[in-house]
Enzyme design. Structure first.
Site, PDB file in Angstrom:
ATOM      1  N   SER A 125       1.243  -1.173  -0.265  1.00 15.55           N
ATOM      2  CA  SER A 125       0.571  -0.042   0.241  1.00 15.55           C
ATOM      3  C   SER A 125       0.969   1.376  -0.025  1.00 15.55           C
ATOM      4  O   SER A 125       2.211   0.815   0.334  1.00 15.55           O
ATOM      5  CB  SER A 125      -1.170   0.437   1.310  1.00 15.55           C
ATOM      6  OG  SER A 125      -0.406  -0.011   2.354  1.00 15.55           O
TER       7      SER A 125
ATOM      8  N   LEU B  50      -6.576  -3.629  18.799  1.00 20.30           N
ATOM      9  CA  LEU B  50      -6.727  -3.242  17.226  1.00 20.30           C
ATOM     10  C   LEU B  50      -7.044  -4.263  16.452  1.00 20.30           C
ATOM     11  O   LEU B  50      -6.934  -5.182  16.076  1.00 20.30           O
ATOM     12  CB  LEU B  50      -5.447  -2.729  17.000  1.00 20.30           C
ATOM     13  CG  LEU B  50      -5.127  -2.587  15.212  1.00 20.30           C
ATOM     14  CD1 LEU B  50      -5.658  -0.839  14.786  1.00 20.30           C
ATOM     15  CD2 LEU B  50      -3.747  -2.350  15.258  1.00 20.30           C
ATOM     16  N   LEU B  51      -8.550  -3.941  15.120  1.00 22.17           N
ATOM     17  CA  LEU B  51      -8.635  -4.947  14.184  1.00 22.17           C
ATOM     18  C   LEU B  51      -8.362  -3.973  12.792  1.00 22.17           C
ATOM     19  O   LEU B  51      -8.243  -2.992  12.581  1.00 22.17           O
ATOM     20  CB  LEU B  51      -9.996  -5.147  14.194  1.00 22.17           C
ATOM     21  CG  LEU B  51     -11.091  -5.081  13.074  1.00 22.17           C
ATOM     22  CD1 LEU B  51     -10.535  -6.644  12.737  1.00 22.17           C
ATOM     23  CD2 LEU B  51     -12.747  -5.111  12.900  1.00 22.17           C
TER      24      LEU B  51
ATOM     25  N   CYS C 262      -5.507  -7.198   6.348  1.00 21.86           N
ATOM     26  CA  CYS C 262      -4.390  -7.284   7.182  1.00 21.86           C
ATOM     27  C   CYS C 262      -3.185  -7.242   6.036  1.00 21.86           C
ATOM     28  O   CYS C 262      -1.651  -7.425   6.821  1.00 21.86           O
ATOM     29  CB  CYS C 262      -3.827  -8.425   8.576  1.00 21.86           C
ATOM     30  SG  CYS C 262      -3.875  -9.880   7.747  1.00 21.86           S
TER      31      CYS C 262
ATOM     32  N   LEU D  55      -9.256 -12.347   3.387  1.00 20.33           N
ATOM     33  CA  LEU D  55      -9.424 -13.083   2.315  1.00 20.33           C
ATOM     34  C   LEU D  55      -8.124 -14.569   1.557  1.00 20.33           C
ATOM     35  O   LEU D  55      -9.032 -15.357   0.991  1.00 20.33           O
ATOM     36  CB  LEU D  55     -10.464 -12.672   1.856  1.00 20.33           C
ATOM     37  CG  LEU D  55     -11.523 -12.231   2.176  1.00 20.33           C
ATOM     38  CD1 LEU D  55     -12.475 -11.456   1.626  1.00 20.33           C
ATOM     39  CD2 LEU D  55     -11.894 -13.039   2.965  1.00 20.33           C
TER      40      LEU D  55
ATOM     41  N   CYS E 153       0.038   3.059 -12.694  1.00 17.31           N
ATOM     42  CA  CYS E 153      -0.621   3.522 -11.255  1.00 17.31           C
ATOM     43  C   CYS E 153       0.926   4.156 -11.039  1.00 17.31           C
ATOM     44  O   CYS E 153      -0.559   5.760 -10.416  1.00 17.31           O
ATOM     45  CB  CYS E 153      -0.308   2.123 -10.162  1.00 17.31           C
ATOM     46  SG  CYS E 153      -1.927   1.023 -10.135  1.00 17.31           S
TER      47      CYS E 153
END
Length: 400
Positions: A138, A172-173, A177, A199, A365
């Site tokens: 990211s 923390l969620l 991830c 997933l 990108c």
């Protein structure tokens, strides 16, 4: 003869508008240069039937032809994307149009899981070959602009964790991830108890290995789980590079789910890519269609205004917004450099088609962020209607 005449007329027309360092080579050895300067990109047309991709160019057509082997394209990916974009712009066709694949993309649990596996389960070794050592996939954060990729990715994680004011002992969620870098850092450096969900089976497996290697099994849990199946409450919630997979029409429900998982007084951070087109149309010249078909099936980008509206509809108050478009342009450029510098080795980790997809996707990108076709926003929020005493007076707490 007729096809060569069509190409000659096309090249003359292009040269009258543009001077591109591009050479076109035909199957019979004939060459056309579109600039007096040395070519930076060469497109070889291996057969007459492949000319159709070139004579009416778009980023989708050129990208698909390259990926499918209908055109052979040589050169640096950044040059390929720039020249392809200028060719597409010279065609005179509208830059953006509605995304036709959106109507065909129901966001069921099964479809979303299949889309995630398609993109992220190429292989862990494949991603490790061009990402930073922590495998953060990211936008990085270049505080000064001169950081290397690994440093900028660590700064991004810390920037997020400071923005949500994470404190020792808090839960923390992390939704989406990845390979666990944010959850591990949150536990190690901030003393948090973390749950990360993905997933991708490949991501989950490696993230669990990394958690174990760090001795953090008592603080970090990695789950293979859909966000719609979560329950419980968390003091802090992060969603990094995840909501692009949700679907624009489902964003209010997504944020409503997050609001229900957020403890009173809690803080949420959404970090994600947005379109800069207020009508939500695809990126220009077919670039969005290429990504939909070859890179991110089921992916959809919302405009910032739609994101803010959806968060409010979901019961969240937007408290802070930061644009990191320049940072993502830099991140993608560094990924592209890594990819090209290790091109042959990466070619041993995947098939030729996937190699070509990622080659042009990463550079595309970088170009899209640099030209304001897409952007990246970090949005901090909390439960709507809470006592304003939960909200800091200033942004000073975000910076060390």
């Amino acid at each position: 003869m007729f096809t060569e005449m069509k190409l000659s007329a096309w090249s003359t027309g292009v040269r009258s508008k543009l001077s591109l360092p591009l050479r076109v080579e035909l199957w019979n050895g004939e060459q056309f240069d579109l600039s007096p300067d040395p070519p930076r990109v060469t497109i070889r047309v291996p057969r007459p039937s492949s000319l159709r991709y070139l004579l009416s160019p778009s980023l989708y057509k050129l990208g698909a032809a390259y990926v499918e082997g209908e055109l052979e394209i040589r050169g640096r990916a950044a040059d390929m994307i720039r020249i392809g974009s200028e060719l597409a712009a010279s065609s005179g066709k509208p830059a953006r149009r509605a995304n036709p694949l959106r109507l065909l993309s129901p966001h069921t649990r099964q479809k979303d899981a299949e889309a995630i596996r398609y993109h992220y389960d190429v292989s862990n070794d494949f991603y490790a070959a061009w990402l930073d050592p922590n495998m953060v996939y990211s936008c990085a954060y270049f505080e000064n602009g001169d950081e290397d990729l690994a440093s900028a990715q660590l700064k991004k994680i810390d920037h997020i964790l400071r923005k949500i004011d994470l404190r020792p002992g808090q839960s923390l969620l992390d939704i989406g991830c990845g390979w666990g870098a944010l959850a591990i850092r949150a536990a190690q450096a901030f003393g948090a108890r973390c749950v990360g969900i993905t997933l991708s089976e490949n991501q989950a497996a490696l993230a669990r290995e990394r958690v174990a290697q760090a001795g953090l099994e008592s603080q970090v849990e990695i789950r293979l789980q859909d966000y719609r199946d979560l329950d419980g409450q968390f003091d802090r919630i992060t969603s990094v590079g995840m909501f692009e997979h949700v679907g624009v029409q489902h964003l209010p429900a997504y944020f409503e789910k997050i609001q229900g998982l957020l403890a009173p007084g809690g803080v949420v951070m959404n970090h994600g890519i947005t379109t800069t087109d207020v009508a939500g149309r695809a990126t220009p010249y077919g670039g969005g269609e290429f990504i939909d078909q070859y890179v991110f099936p089921q992916g959809e980008l919302a405009h910032l205004s739609a994101v803010v509206k959806a968060m409010q509809q979901g019961g969240l108050e937007v408290r802070d917004v930061e644009n990191l478009r320049r940072h993502y342009a830099r991140t993608c450029a560094l990924w592209t450099e890594n990819f090209e510098s290790r091109f042959d080795a990466i070619g041993q980790l995947t098939d030729a088609k996937h190699l070509r997809i990622w080659h042009v996707y990463l550079a595309g990108c970088a170009y899209a962020f640099a030209h304001d076709w897409i952007s990246l926003y970090q949005i901090v929020g909390g439960k709507a209607g809470e006592d304003p005493g939960h909200i800091p007076w200033s942004r000073r707490y975000m910076y060390p």
